[in-house]
Motif scaffolding. Structure first.
Motif, PDB file in Angstrom:
ATOM      1  N   GLU A  52       4.404 -35.026  42.347  1.00 29.64           N
ATOM      2  CA  GLU A  52       4.559 -33.594  42.611  1.00 29.64           C
ATOM      3  C   GLU A  52       3.206 -32.977  42.935  1.00 29.64           C
ATOM      4  O   GLU A  52       2.147 -33.542  42.605  1.00 29.64           O
ATOM      5  N   ASP A  53       3.255 -31.778  43.566  1.00 29.42           N
ATOM      6  CA  ASP A  53       2.008 -31.040  43.766  1.00 29.42           C
ATOM      7  C   ASP A  53       1.709 -30.216  42.517  1.00 29.42           C
ATOM      8  O   ASP A  53       2.410 -30.321  41.492  1.00 29.42           O
ATOM      9  N   VAL A  54       0.687 -29.343  42.605  1.00 25.78           N
ATOM     10  CA  VAL A  54       0.257 -28.617  41.411  1.00 25.78           C
ATOM     11  C   VAL A  54       1.300 -27.650  40.900  1.00 25.78           C
ATOM     12  O   VAL A  54       1.287 -27.268  39.727  1.00 25.78           O
ATOM     13  N   ILE A  93       6.542 -34.228  46.492  1.00 28.92           N
ATOM     14  CA  ILE A  93       5.880 -34.589  47.747  1.00 28.92           C
ATOM     15  C   ILE A  93       6.901 -35.308  48.620  1.00 28.92           C
ATOM     16  O   ILE A  93       7.541 -36.275  48.173  1.00 28.92           O
ATOM     17  N   ASP A  94       7.049 -34.873  49.864  1.00 32.36           N
ATOM     18  CA  ASP A  94       8.103 -35.427  50.719  1.00 32.36           C
ATOM     19  C   ASP A  94       7.781 -36.841  51.176  1.00 32.36           C
ATOM     20  O   ASP A  94       8.627 -37.723  51.131  1.00 32.36           O
ATOM     21  N   SER A  95       6.549 -37.112  51.598  1.00 32.99           N
ATOM     22  CA  SER A  95       6.188 -38.438  52.126  1.00 32.99           C
ATOM     23  C   SER A  95       4.794 -38.791  51.629  1.00 32.99           C
ATOM     24  O   SER A  95       3.852 -37.997  51.790  1.00 32.99           O
ATOM     25  N   PHE A  96       4.622 -39.987  51.066  1.00 37.09           N
ATOM     26  CA  PHE A  96       3.346 -40.386  50.478  1.00 37.09           C
ATOM     27  C   PHE A  96       3.331 -41.900  50.284  1.00 37.09           C
ATOM     28  O   PHE A  96       4.350 -42.578  50.458  1.00 37.09           O
ATOM     29  N   TYR A  97       2.189 -42.432  49.885  1.00 35.41           N
ATOM     30  CA  TYR A  97       2.021 -43.848  49.537  1.00 35.41           C
ATOM     31  C   TYR A  97       1.372 -43.928  48.164  1.00 35.41           C
ATOM     32  O   TYR A  97       0.518 -43.081  47.812  1.00 35.41           O
ATOM     33  N   VAL A 144       3.604 -37.740  38.159  1.00 43.09           N
ATOM     34  CA  VAL A 144       2.200 -37.591  38.559  1.00 43.09           C
ATOM     35  C   VAL A 144       2.069 -36.319  39.378  1.00 43.09           C
ATOM     36  O   VAL A 144       2.841 -36.090  40.334  1.00 43.09           O
ATOM     37  N   ARG A 145       1.079 -35.459  39.023  1.00 44.19           N
ATOM     38  CA  ARG A 145       0.788 -34.247  39.806  1.00 44.19           C
ATOM     39  C   ARG A 145      -0.584 -34.402  40.459  1.00 44.19           C
ATOM     40  O   ARG A 145      -1.551 -34.788  39.793  1.00 44.19           O
ATOM     41  N   VAL A 146      -0.607 -34.117  41.770  1.00 44.99           N
ATOM     42  CA  VAL A 146      -1.841 -34.250  42.521  1.00 44.99           C
ATOM     43  C   VAL A 146      -2.298 -32.851  42.950  1.00 44.99           C
ATOM     44  O   VAL A 146      -1.476 -31.945  43.176  1.00 44.99           O
ATOM     45  N   PRO A 147      -3.615 -32.662  43.084  1.00 39.26           N
ATOM     46  CA  PRO A 147      -4.151 -31.318  43.418  1.00 39.26           C
ATOM     47  C   PRO A 147      -3.960 -30.977  44.892  1.00 39.26           C
ATOM     48  O   PRO A 147      -4.911 -30.979  45.690  1.00 39.26           O
ATOM     49  N   THR A 148      -2.788 -30.692  45.282  1.00 36.61           N
ATOM     50  CA  THR A 148      -2.471 -30.298  46.648  1.00 36.61           C
ATOM     51  C   THR A 148      -1.263 -29.383  46.615  1.00 36.61           C
ATOM     52  O   THR A 148      -0.584 -29.270  45.578  1.00 36.61           O
ATOM     53  N   LEU A 149      -1.017 -28.702  47.751  1.00 35.24           N
ATOM     54  CA  LEU A 149       0.135 -27.821  47.861  1.00 35.24           C
ATOM     55  C   LEU A 149       1.004 -28.262  49.023  1.00 35.24           C
ATOM     56  O   LEU A 149       0.486 -28.583  50.108  1.00 35.24           O
ATOM     57  N   THR A 150       2.285 -28.282  48.784  1.00 29.79           N
ATOM     58  CA  THR A 150       3.231 -28.606  49.839  1.00 29.79           C
ATOM     59  C   THR A 150       3.736 -27.322  50.468  1.00 29.79           C
ATOM     60  O   THR A 150       3.506 -26.201  49.960  1.00 29.79           O
ATOM     61  N   GLN A 151       4.403 -27.436  51.581  1.00 28.17           N
ATOM     62  CA  GLN A 151       4.940 -26.253  52.271  1.00 28.17           C
ATOM     63  C   GLN A 151       5.868 -25.447  51.367  1.00 28.17           C
ATOM     64  O   GLN A 151       5.778 -24.208  51.348  1.00 28.17           O
ATOM     65  N   PRO A 152       6.759 -26.105  50.600  1.00 29.05           N
ATOM     66  CA  PRO A 152       7.584 -25.307  49.686  1.00 29.05           C
ATOM     67  C   PRO A 152       6.753 -24.510  48.697  1.00 29.05           C
ATOM     68  O   PRO A 152       7.109 -23.370  48.342  1.00 29.05           O
ATOM     69  N   SER A 153       5.617 -25.052  48.265  1.00 27.26           N
ATOM     70  CA  SER A 153       4.777 -24.319  47.326  1.00 27.26           C
ATOM     71  C   SER A 153       4.133 -23.113  48.001  1.00 27.26           C
ATOM     72  O   SER A 153       3.993 -22.028  47.398  1.00 27.26           O
ATOM     73  N   PHE A 154       3.662 -23.284  49.291  1.00 24.38           N
ATOM     74  CA  PHE A 154       3.118 -22.135  50.025  1.00 24.38           C
ATOM     75  C   PHE A 154       4.161 -21.036  50.162  1.00 24.38           C
ATOM     76  O   PHE A 154       3.871 -19.849  50.038  1.00 24.38           O
TER      77      PHE A 154
END
Length: 499
Positions: free
Chosen positions: A401-403, A408-412, A453-463
């Motif tokens: 997840e983001d913060v 997260i829609d797509s990741f590795y 796991v939460r990573v320090p980024t924002l996804t479009q839904p969060s914006f």
């Protein structure tokens, strides 16, 4: 093999190896049949009992011809199976001395059984059904006359008879110095001189084709020569045909010698040229043969002899295994208890290796599992032709997840040199290491391995969430100012009105 039981059922002859004592052999009958059972008189074993067995397990005694012995019985039997028990008795020579010791008549009372020690023929007339307990005895006749049970037995050792009536006991001996007559047992290479034919009052059966005689017997033993036939020439001899098992010495023209042990003297010794040796796993896969030897460890040169024991050696790693081999037209073959374990995995992308590659069935082996070339897990399992391992349970699911908690829609996800793709906020990974790396849009974030796991980024839904929150907050402030202005104006208006 300790000896040989010869069983004749109607026209079918069976040669049954005696592998242990006591030994019980069962053969199908499916009705009534004439039968005979024979054990070599020179062997230390005897026929302790013969029974007819039904499919329900019920036992019934057969009708035997007078007078059976622990070496030879014959008669008629009816049932689903015939069961023959072999036990330790004693050896009998080629000339069996028989002495009749007289007859006694005894009363048998209820509760006081008649005990017989030795060899005897016992005829019982009883008002109750006689019950017999012993080791080597045979019932040879049974009938009921006017309510009286009339039964006859031959006893060769201790027996206890419980009845209520009269017993006529005829004692006889099989080892007297001055016998009444002899029973001559025929054997190849053995003849009995100094006797003439005789017809005794009763004949105890020790072997087929035996004869009764009187006189002063002299046993003459001669060497027996057995022809050698097949692809290798030579000679075969038995120096002492009274010895059990038979010691057959085979000498081939190639210089090879074999000392064979046999419980049935063959009419011919067959030979073949050694044309191959085959060893197979428990499930029939071929194994390389390291060496071929005879029973004493001598290497096999050119020939195979029927009746000889051969061994095939199979080398697996640093271990050398030895297995007895059967010969078939010059080829020695054996099935081993070895296997080549094949590992079957339930998920694509995995492969595995088994160590050792060849192992005994049920032995502990090591299986190492790899995923796309990377070592994943090690197992200790029992060796079998097919080893199934459930590797799908090695995967764990991680939520990324983001913060603000948006998936997260797509990741590795990078773990221990492997890369796993994730979509919709989740990824199935192999937990090979900690920490892990999460890659989003080409940017990698290092984090600890945990279910979420939460990573320090924002996804479009969060914006969108932030924008919506900002609009909601801005509108609220504007409304607050407007309310305060309205209030002041009302106050001013109120003041003005009051003037």
């Amino acid at each position: 093999m300790l000896g040989l039981l010869t069983l004749l059922i109607n026209a079918t002859v069976l040669y049954v190896p005696i592998t242990a004592v006591p030994f019980i052999y069962t053969a199908p009958l499916s009705g009534c049949a004439n039968f005979s059972a024979y054990v070599d008189p020179l062997s230390p074993w005897g026929i302790a009992s013969v029974y007819a067995v039904s499919t329900t397990g019920a036992l019934a005694l057969p009708g035997l011809d007078p007078y059976p012995t622990p070496k030879y019985v014959k008669g008629q039997i009816c049932g689903d199976f015939i069961s023959v028990k072999i036990d330790r008795w004693r050896s009998i020579g080629p000339a069996v001395p028989i002495s009749v010791k007289g007859t006694d008549t005894l009363l048998i009372y209820q509760g006081v059984p008649l005990e017989i020690n030795g060899t005897a023929i016992v005829k019982v007339k009883s008002f109750t059904q006689p019950q017999v307990d012993g080791r080597f005895y045979y019932k040879i006749s049974s009938q009921v006359v006017m309510g009286v049970y009339v039964e006859e037995y031959v006893v060769y050792s201790y027996a206890k008879i419980s009845a209520y009536g009269i017993a006529n006991i005829t004692y006889f001996s099989l080892s007297e110095d001055k016998p009444d007559y002899y029973l001559v047992v025929p054997a190849l290479g053995v003849r009995v001189d100094g006797v003439k034919p005789w017809t005794p009052d009763f004949v105890l059966w020790f072997s087929p084709n035996q004869t009764a005689a009187v006189g002063k017997p002299r046993v003459v033993v001669e060497q027996v020569r057995i022809p050698v036939a097949g692809e290798c020439n030579g000679t075969a001899t038995v120096s002492n045909p009274l010895e059990r098992p038979y010691q057959v010495l085979v000498k081939l023209d190639t210089g090879e010698e074999y000392a064979l042990q046999m419980y049935l003297l063959p009419s011919v010794v067959r030979t073949w040229r050694l044309s191959g040796a085959e060893a197979k796993t428990a499930d029939g896969k071929p194994l390389p043969v390291y060496m071929v030897t005879t029973e004493d460890g001598s290497p096999v040169a050119m020939c195979i002899v029927e009746g000889a024991t051969y061994y095939l050696y199979v080398k697996a790693g640093d271990t050398l295994y030895r297995y007895p081999a059967a010969s078939s037209s010059g080829v020695l073959e054996t099935y081993t208890d070895l296997v080549k374990p094949r590992v079957v995995l339930d998920y694509p992308g995995f492969n595995a290796t088994a160590t050792p590659e060849v192992a005994r069935l049920g032995e502990n082996i090591t299986v190492k599992v790899y995923y796309n070339g990377t070592f994943v897990q090690e197992y200790r399992v029992k060796a079998s032709p097919l080893v199934a391992i459930n590797v799908s349970r090695l995967f764990v699911e991680v939520r990324v997840e983001d913060v603000l908690g948006s998936p997260i829609d797509s990741f590795y996800v990078y773990v221990g040199g492997l890369r796993f793709r994730g979509q919709g906020g989740t990824a199935r990974i192999l937990p090979l290491a900690d920490p892990i790396a999460v890659e989003i849009n080409g940017v990698k974030y290092l984090t600890r391995l945990q279910p979420t796991v939460r990573v320090p980024t924002l996804t479009q839904p969060s914006f969108i969430k932030i924008a919506a929150a900002a609009v909601a907050v801005g509108g609220g402030i504007a409304i607050g100012f407007k309310r305060r202005e309205s209030s002041a104006k009302e106050d001013r208006d109120r003041d003005v009105l009051e003037i």
